[in-house]
Design a protein around this motif. Structure first.
Motif, PDB file in Angstrom:
ATOM      1  N   GLY A 210       0.820  -1.220   0.000  1.00  0.00           N
ATOM      2  CA  GLY A 210       0.000   0.000   0.000  1.00  0.00           C
ATOM      3  C   GLY A 210       0.843   1.253   0.000  1.00  0.00           C
ATOM      4  O   GLY A 210       0.458   2.279  -0.564  1.00  0.00           O
ATOM      5  N   ASP A 211       2.002   1.152   0.607  1.00  0.00           N
ATOM      6  CA  ASP A 211       2.914   2.304   0.602  1.00  0.00           C
ATOM      7  C   ASP A 211       4.304   1.853   0.997  1.00  0.00           C
ATOM      8  O   ASP A 211       4.515   0.700   1.403  1.00  0.00           O
ATOM      9  N   GLU A 212       5.266   2.779   0.866  1.00  0.00           N
ATOM     10  CA  GLU A 212       6.662   2.434   1.180  1.00  0.00           C
ATOM     11  C   GLU A 212       7.415   3.697   1.539  1.00  0.00           C
ATOM     12  O   GLU A 212       7.029   4.812   1.144  1.00  0.00           O
ATOM     13  N   ARG A 213       8.409   3.507   2.348  1.00  0.00           N
ATOM     14  CA  ARG A 213       9.285   4.640   2.682  1.00  0.00           C
ATOM     15  C   ARG A 213      10.346   4.752   1.593  1.00  0.00           C
ATOM     16  O   ARG A 213      10.642   3.787   0.879  1.00  0.00           O
ATOM     17  N   ALA A 214      10.947   5.928   1.479  1.00  0.00           N
ATOM     18  CA  ALA A 214      11.973   6.150   0.429  1.00  0.00           C
ATOM     19  C   ALA A 214      13.336   5.683   0.951  1.00  0.00           C
ATOM     20  O   ALA A 214      14.252   6.474   1.175  1.00  0.00           O
TER      21      ALA A 214
ATOM     22  N   LEU B  22      -4.717  -1.926   5.513  1.00  0.00           N
ATOM     23  CA  LEU B  22      -4.336  -0.559   5.847  1.00  0.00           C
ATOM     24  C   LEU B  22      -4.187  -0.419   7.357  1.00  0.00           C
ATOM     25  O   LEU B  22      -4.840  -1.142   8.129  1.00  0.00           O
ATOM     26  N   GLY B  23      -3.349   0.524   7.752  1.00  0.00           N
ATOM     27  CA  GLY B  23      -3.249   0.875   9.167  1.00  0.00           C
ATOM     28  C   GLY B  23      -3.778   2.291   9.358  1.00  0.00           C
ATOM     29  O   GLY B  23      -4.190   2.950   8.405  1.00  0.00           O
ATOM     30  N   LEU B  24      -3.739   2.739  10.602  1.00  0.00           N
ATOM     31  CA  LEU B  24      -4.204   4.094  10.921  1.00  0.00           C
ATOM     32  C   LEU B  24      -3.171   4.758  11.814  1.00  0.00           C
ATOM     33  O   LEU B  24      -2.774   4.192  12.839  1.00  0.00           O
TER      34      LEU B  24
ATOM     35  N   GLY C 110      -4.465  10.152  12.037  1.00  0.00           N
ATOM     36  CA  GLY C 110      -5.540   9.845  11.088  1.00  0.00           C
ATOM     37  C   GLY C 110      -5.036   9.506   9.690  1.00  0.00           C
ATOM     38  O   GLY C 110      -5.842   9.296   8.779  1.00  0.00           O
ATOM     39  N   HIS C 111      -3.718   9.429   9.504  1.00  0.00           N
ATOM     40  CA  HIS C 111      -3.223   9.045   8.175  1.00  0.00           C
ATOM     41  C   HIS C 111      -3.432   7.556   7.930  1.00  0.00           C
ATOM     42  O   HIS C 111      -3.546   6.762   8.856  1.00  0.00           O
ATOM     43  N   THR C 112      -3.437   7.200   6.651  1.00  0.00           N
ATOM     44  CA  THR C 112      -3.436   5.790   6.274  1.00  0.00           C
ATOM     45  C   THR C 112      -2.586   5.628   5.034  1.00  0.00           C
ATOM     46  O   THR C 112      -2.412   6.588   4.274  1.00  0.00           O
TER      47      THR C 112
HETATM   48  C1  6PG Z   1       3.554   3.060   7.171  1.00  0.00           C
HETATM   49  C2  6PG Z   1       2.138   2.614   7.088  1.00  0.00           C
HETATM   50  C3  6PG Z   1       1.270   3.537   7.879  1.00  0.00           C
HETATM   51  C4  6PG Z   1       0.876   2.749   9.096  1.00  0.00           C
HETATM   52  C5  6PG Z   1       0.351   3.648  10.190  1.00  0.00           C
HETATM   53  C6  6PG Z   1       0.146   2.832  11.474  1.00  0.00           C
HETATM   54  O1  6PG Z   1       4.283   2.976   6.181  1.00  0.00           O
HETATM   55  O2  6PG Z   1       3.940   3.433   8.294  1.00  0.00           O
HETATM   56  O3  6PG Z   1       1.693   2.347   5.901  1.00  0.00           O
HETATM   57  O4  6PG Z   1       0.134   4.002   7.233  1.00  0.00           O
HETATM   58  O5  6PG Z   1      -0.105   1.793   8.737  1.00  0.00           O
HETATM   59  O6  6PG Z   1       1.327   4.650  10.420  1.00  0.00           O
HETATM   60  O7  6PG Z   1       1.396   2.335  11.845  1.00  0.00           O
HETATM   61  P1  6PG Z   1       1.570   1.357  13.114  1.00  0.00           P
HETATM   62  O8  6PG Z   1       0.917   0.064  12.725  1.00  0.00           O
HETATM   63  O9  6PG Z   1       3.058   1.213  13.269  1.00  0.00           O
HETATM   64  O10 6PG Z   1       0.891   2.014  14.273  1.00  0.00           O
END
Ligand code: 6PG
Length: 252
Positions: free
Chosen positions: A74-78, A146-148, A152-154
């Protein structure tokens, strides 16, 4: 939008494992493949370990058609894939290195790349090829985890990000001011086209954010997780008691 409240992080992982297994079996039965986008961060790690060792909830043990499973993120850090902050590395260590998924079925962002636009466009190309999309089509994942965040970001859709309103791209490369870092993320267009989305939320530190999602009045700009409103799919929030603690009807 369903919400299921689990006793604690352990039960959350068990329920999530059952849901993951169910989605995998249904997708392979229907389409011969299961295409899933994994979440990053720390919460999903317990689920990934449960999926890997096949223990836990009876529904999970040995029930996942790994040979027909296609993994995206769903996403990734650089950062490079072996960096401690890498979502790919976390998933690889907890799950992908322990199950018989054909290596070609795991598609990570080339997040070690120097040019964010190239990293994003190459992942978009990977999506188009993986889902065999015609121009203008949107991938329909069988499941997106997805996480939260506490804000409130996802995925990597953070408050105030332009990526929240992105309607053309499948993958965005936002600069996240509060982190002082670049991120890569699927856009709402992709998230909202999924057949199933499952949020995994655990811990009292998330209770404010959960309340904002379910009972607040702010829009996706301030609470990006609210942008996830599936067009034709099932949205499930799996939340443990601690994270659900501020909901007005929690525990009823
Ligand atoms: C990331 C995630 C991010 C994560 C939330 C919750 O790359 O960090 O995609 O959206 O789901 O920050 O993170 P935790 O599960 O560590 O609380």
């Amino acid at each position: 939008m369903r919400i299921r409240i689990a006793e604690d992080a352990e039960e959350l992982a068990d329920r999530a494992g059952e849901e993951f297994a169910r989605r995998a079996q249904d997708a392979v039965l229907a389409n011969g493949a299961f295409r899933v986008a994994l979440a990053g961060g720390s919460t999903p790690r317990r689920l990934y370990r449960l999926l890997a060792d096949g223990q836990g909830a009876p529904l999970v043990a040995g029930k996942i058609p790994w040979g027909r499973t296609h993994i995206y993120f769903g996403d990734e850090r650089a950062v490079p894939p072996d960096h401690p902050d890498s979502n790919y590395r976390m998933a690889y260590e907890a799950l992908l290195s322990k199950v018989p998924i054909p290596p070609g079925n795991v598609r990570r962002y080339c997040s070690e790349g120097e040019d964010p636009a190239i990293v994003a466009s190459s992942y978009e190309k990977m999506l188009r090829e993986g889902f065999q999309l015609a121009d203008g089509e949107t991938p329909r994942f069988d499941l997106i985890l997805l996480g939260l965040g506490t804000d409130g970001h996802t995925a990597s859709l953070f408050p105030g990000s332009e990526a929240i309103g992105e309607t053309e791209k499948l993958v965005a490369a936002p600069w996240v001011e509060k982190l002082g870092a670049r991120r890569y993320t699927l856009t709402p267009r992709v998230l909202n086209n999924a057949a199933h989305v499952m949020f995994l939320v655990s811990g009292a530190d998330k209770a404010e954010a959960v309340k904002k999602v379910f009972e607040g009045t702010q829009g996706p700009e301030e609470v990006p997780a609210r942008v996830v409103q599936l067009l034709q799919g099932n949205l499930l929030w799996l939340v443990d008691q601690d994270a659900a603690g501020l909901l007005s009807r929690a525990g009823e």
